[in-house]
Design a protein around this motif. Structure first.
Motif, PDB file in Angstrom:
ATOM      1  N   HIS A 145       1.052  -1.230  -0.016  1.00  0.00           N
ATOM      2  CA  HIS A 145       0.466   0.057   0.081  1.00  0.00           C
ATOM      3  C   HIS A 145       0.539   1.323   0.027  1.00  0.00           C
ATOM      4  O   HIS A 145       2.195   1.055   1.439  1.00  0.00           O
ATOM      5  CB  HIS A 145      -0.641   0.128   0.969  1.00  0.00           C
ATOM      6  CG  HIS A 145      -2.151   0.868   1.371  1.00  0.00           C
ATOM      7  ND1 HIS A 145      -2.908   1.085   0.262  1.00  0.00           N
ATOM      8  CD2 HIS A 145      -2.000   2.269   2.283  1.00  0.00           C
ATOM      9  CE1 HIS A 145      -3.339   2.384   0.990  1.00  0.00           C
ATOM     10  NE2 HIS A 145      -2.649   2.738   1.746  1.00  0.00           N
ATOM     11  N   GLU A 150       0.619  12.452  -2.308  1.00  0.00           N
ATOM     12  CA  GLU A 150       0.565  12.039  -4.354  1.00  0.00           C
ATOM     13  C   GLU A 150       1.433  11.697  -5.285  1.00  0.00           C
ATOM     14  O   GLU A 150       1.829  11.906  -5.704  1.00  0.00           O
ATOM     15  CB  GLU A 150       0.876  13.619  -4.408  1.00  0.00           C
ATOM     16  CG  GLU A 150      -0.292  14.259  -3.236  1.00  0.00           C
ATOM     17  CD  GLU A 150      -1.706  14.918  -3.341  1.00  0.00           C
ATOM     18  OE1 GLU A 150      -2.205  14.118  -4.514  1.00  0.00           O
ATOM     19  OE2 GLU A 150      -2.568  15.201  -3.031  1.00  0.00           O
ATOM     20  N   GLU A 158      -7.252  10.665  -7.965  1.00  0.00           N
ATOM     21  CA  GLU A 158      -7.427  10.686  -6.683  1.00  0.00           C
ATOM     22  C   GLU A 158      -7.072   9.444  -6.132  1.00  0.00           C
ATOM     23  O   GLU A 158      -7.029   8.572  -6.329  1.00  0.00           O
ATOM     24  CB  GLU A 158      -9.218   9.810  -6.265  1.00  0.00           C
ATOM     25  CG  GLU A 158      -9.343  10.584  -4.993  1.00  0.00           C
ATOM     26  CD  GLU A 158      -9.088  11.925  -3.956  1.00  0.00           C
ATOM     27  OE1 GLU A 158      -8.443  12.236  -3.253  1.00  0.00           O
ATOM     28  OE2 GLU A 158      -9.123  12.382  -5.221  1.00  0.00           O
ATOM     29  N   PRO A 159      -5.956   9.498  -4.966  1.00  0.00           N
ATOM     30  CA  PRO A 159      -5.418   8.598  -4.654  1.00  0.00           C
ATOM     31  C   PRO A 159      -6.216   7.740  -3.608  1.00  0.00           C
ATOM     32  O   PRO A 159      -6.005   7.763  -2.928  1.00  0.00           O
ATOM     33  CB  PRO A 159      -3.634   8.761  -3.831  1.00  0.00           C
ATOM     34  CG  PRO A 159      -4.610  10.585  -3.609  1.00  0.00           C
ATOM     35  CD  PRO A 159      -6.106  11.232  -4.863  1.00  0.00           C
ATOM     36  N   ASN A 160      -7.211   7.267  -4.249  1.00  0.00           N
ATOM     37  CA  ASN A 160      -8.206   6.645  -2.924  1.00  0.00           C
ATOM     38  C   ASN A 160      -6.969   5.227  -2.599  1.00  0.00           C
ATOM     39  O   ASN A 160      -6.354   4.880  -3.651  1.00  0.00           O
ATOM     40  CB  ASN A 160      -9.645   6.088  -3.533  1.00  0.00           C
ATOM     41  CG  ASN A 160      -9.603   5.324  -4.483  1.00  0.00           C
ATOM     42  OD1 ASN A 160      -8.630   4.353  -5.497  1.00  0.00           O
ATOM     43  ND2 ASN A 160     -10.926   5.138  -5.722  1.00  0.00           N
ATOM     44  N   PHE A 161      -7.903   4.093  -2.063  1.00  0.00           N
ATOM     45  CA  PHE A 161      -7.447   2.934  -1.138  1.00  0.00           C
ATOM     46  C   PHE A 161      -6.944   2.254  -2.260  1.00  0.00           C
ATOM     47  O   PHE A 161      -5.653   1.162  -2.269  1.00  0.00           O
ATOM     48  CB  PHE A 161      -8.465   2.051   0.108  1.00  0.00           C
ATOM     49  CG  PHE A 161      -6.956   1.183   0.823  1.00  0.00           C
ATOM     50  CD1 PHE A 161      -6.669   1.043   1.345  1.00  0.00           C
ATOM     51  CD2 PHE A 161      -8.136  -0.040  -0.038  1.00  0.00           C
ATOM     52  CE1 PHE A 161      -6.250   0.051   2.573  1.00  0.00           C
ATOM     53  CE2 PHE A 161      -7.313  -1.149   0.621  1.00  0.00           C
ATOM     54  CZ  PHE A 161      -6.437  -1.087   2.260  1.00  0.00           C
ATOM     55  N   ARG A 163      -6.756   1.883  -5.621  1.00  0.00           N
ATOM     56  CA  ARG A 163      -5.252   2.745  -6.501  1.00  0.00           C
ATOM     57  C   ARG A 163      -3.833   2.062  -5.348  1.00  0.00           C
ATOM     58  O   ARG A 163      -3.262   2.687  -6.706  1.00  0.00           O
ATOM     59  CB  ARG A 163      -5.012   4.001  -6.221  1.00  0.00           C
ATOM     60  CG  ARG A 163      -7.265   4.295  -7.998  1.00  0.00           C
ATOM     61  CD  ARG A 163      -7.820   5.146  -8.418  1.00  0.00           C
ATOM     62  NE  ARG A 163      -8.995   5.618  -8.970  1.00  0.00           N
ATOM     63  CZ  ARG A 163      -9.652   6.573  -9.385  1.00  0.00           C
ATOM     64  NH1 ARG A 163      -9.135   7.683  -8.466  1.00  0.00           N
ATOM     65  NH2 ARG A 163     -10.323   6.336  -9.924  1.00  0.00           N
ATOM     66  N   ARG A 164      -4.085   2.765  -4.251  1.00  0.00           N
ATOM     67  CA  ARG A 164      -2.992   2.647  -3.776  1.00  0.00           C
ATOM     68  C   ARG A 164      -2.031   1.284  -4.038  1.00  0.00           C
ATOM     69  O   ARG A 164      -0.875   0.873  -2.934  1.00  0.00           O
ATOM     70  CB  ARG A 164      -2.978   3.322  -2.893  1.00  0.00           C
ATOM     71  CG  ARG A 164      -3.034   5.103  -2.482  1.00  0.00           C
ATOM     72  CD  ARG A 164      -3.287   5.693  -1.283  1.00  0.00           C
ATOM     73  NE  ARG A 164      -4.219   6.753  -1.283  1.00  0.00           N
ATOM     74  CZ  ARG A 164      -2.603   7.865  -0.774  1.00  0.00           C
ATOM     75  NH1 ARG A 164      -0.937   7.302  -0.743  1.00  0.00           N
ATOM     76  NH2 ARG A 164      -2.752   9.320  -0.975  1.00  0.00           N
ATOM     77  N   THR A 165      -2.481   0.245  -3.494  1.00  0.00           N
ATOM     78  CA  THR A 165      -2.255  -0.914  -3.484  1.00  0.00           C
ATOM     79  C   THR A 165      -2.441  -1.769  -4.741  1.00  0.00           C
ATOM     80  O   THR A 165      -2.799  -1.942  -6.106  1.00  0.00           O
ATOM     81  CB  THR A 165      -3.883  -1.786  -3.183  1.00  0.00           C
ATOM     82  OG1 THR A 165      -4.778  -0.652  -1.633  1.00  0.00           O
ATOM     83  CG2 THR A 165      -3.071  -3.140  -2.038  1.00  0.00           C
TER      84      THR A 165
END
Length: 301
Positions: A145, A150, A158-161, A163-165
């Motif tokens: 994660h 940014e 938008e860097p939501n959960f 997309r970060r994973t």
């Protein structure tokens, strides 16, 4: 924050050196559930990691492995940056043996402020005798994660959960061929929810390799390497290649190594920009592992 990480790494190194002075003649492998019991083949690797990659070794039930992976900057930076020693990145992790065949782990890396976690399960255990099994098979599944504020600024999303994973799964198939030599193959599938180039696949398929050759009782050469089959053609990244030496000090495993990979989890070393060995784009580093037996060992395990 960087100074804090450096101080923690130096403190761990000093603790390791002091531990060497008072270490008794019992190996860390005794805490990895690797006693000679029955026909099981043991001690293929000195720890549950080769260098970056997972190894076929497992922790014993109730064993906590506190692990620091520390890597300096590129050695081709020259004398001004002390051949990379002025810069560093690291990963700190805690792995715990739930059973002799099941380990869970978490870690945090300075690179991308990335959190990672994994489950590791031993499906087959190499053994000899009337019920011989030719190889050990270990399954690993994990996620990472991205913790940057940014992480996708260039993509303007938008860097939501989700997309970060990123996620990965792999099977480790390994064999101890002799008291000196062990080898493993690691077919791996990695999925990233977001990639920075729309022409690049979100999925990566790779084949890893881990080798260990023991020179003397407590020192061994280790190598790990991954070949990515579907890397983007214009990607200048090189396949991660790491070479090092394991030193078993009794209770600790202290490792010195060189690697062209800055990242120290599967998403990072498979997809981040790795350097060229021929151009000196490699980093010197060390790994420290200290195992604490939190629960009394089951003699039958």
């Amino acid at each position: 924050m960087k100074k804090l990480w450096h101080r923690l790494a130096l403190l761990a190194l000093l603790l390791n050196i002091s531990g060497n002075l008072f270490a008794q003649d019992d190996s860390l492998l005794g805490l990895l559930g690797e006693e000679e019991t029955g026909d099981k083949v043991v001690n293929a690797f000195k720890s549950p990691r080769v260098i970056n990659a997972h190894s076929m070794e497992m922790l014993d039930a109730g064993a906590l492995d506190f692990r620091i992976l520390h890597r300096f900057g590129k050695i081709n930076q020259g004398f001004y940056d002390m051949f990379g020693l002025d810069n560093a990145s690291m990963r700190m992790g805690f792995d715990y043996g739930l059973t002799p065949n099941l380990t869970v782990g978490i870690g945090r890396s300075t690179s991308r402020k990335e959190l990672d976690g994994f489950l590791k399960y031993r499906l087959l255990w190499q053994s000899r005798g009337s019920k011989s099994v030719p190889v050990s098979v270990v399954l690993v599944g994990g996620l990472t994660h991205n913790g940057l504020k940014e992480p996708f600024a260039s993509l303007e999303i938008e860097p939501n959960f989700a997309r970060r994973t990123a996620y990965y799964t792999q099977a480790i198939v390994g064999r101890k061929f002799s008291e000196k030599f062990s080898a493993q193959l690691v077919p791996t599938w990695l999925h990233r929810n977001i990639v920075e180039n729309e022409l690049e696949s979100n999925d990566m398929v790779a084949l890893g390799m881990g080798l260990r050759y023991k020179f003397v009782k407590r020192v061994a050469l280790v190598v790990d390497y991954y070949y990515a089959f579907n890397r983007f053609p214009d990607d200048p990244t090189y396949n991660p290649t790491s070479i090092g030496f394991d030193i078993d000090t009794g209770g600790h495993v202290f490792q010195l190594h060189f690697s062209n990979a800055v990242g120290m989890n599967e998403r990072a070393f498979l997809t981040d920009a790795n350097g060229s060995w021929l151009n000196g784009e490699i980093q010197f580093g060390f790994n420290l592992s200290r195992v604490f037996q939190l629960k009394e060992k089951n003699k039958k395990s």
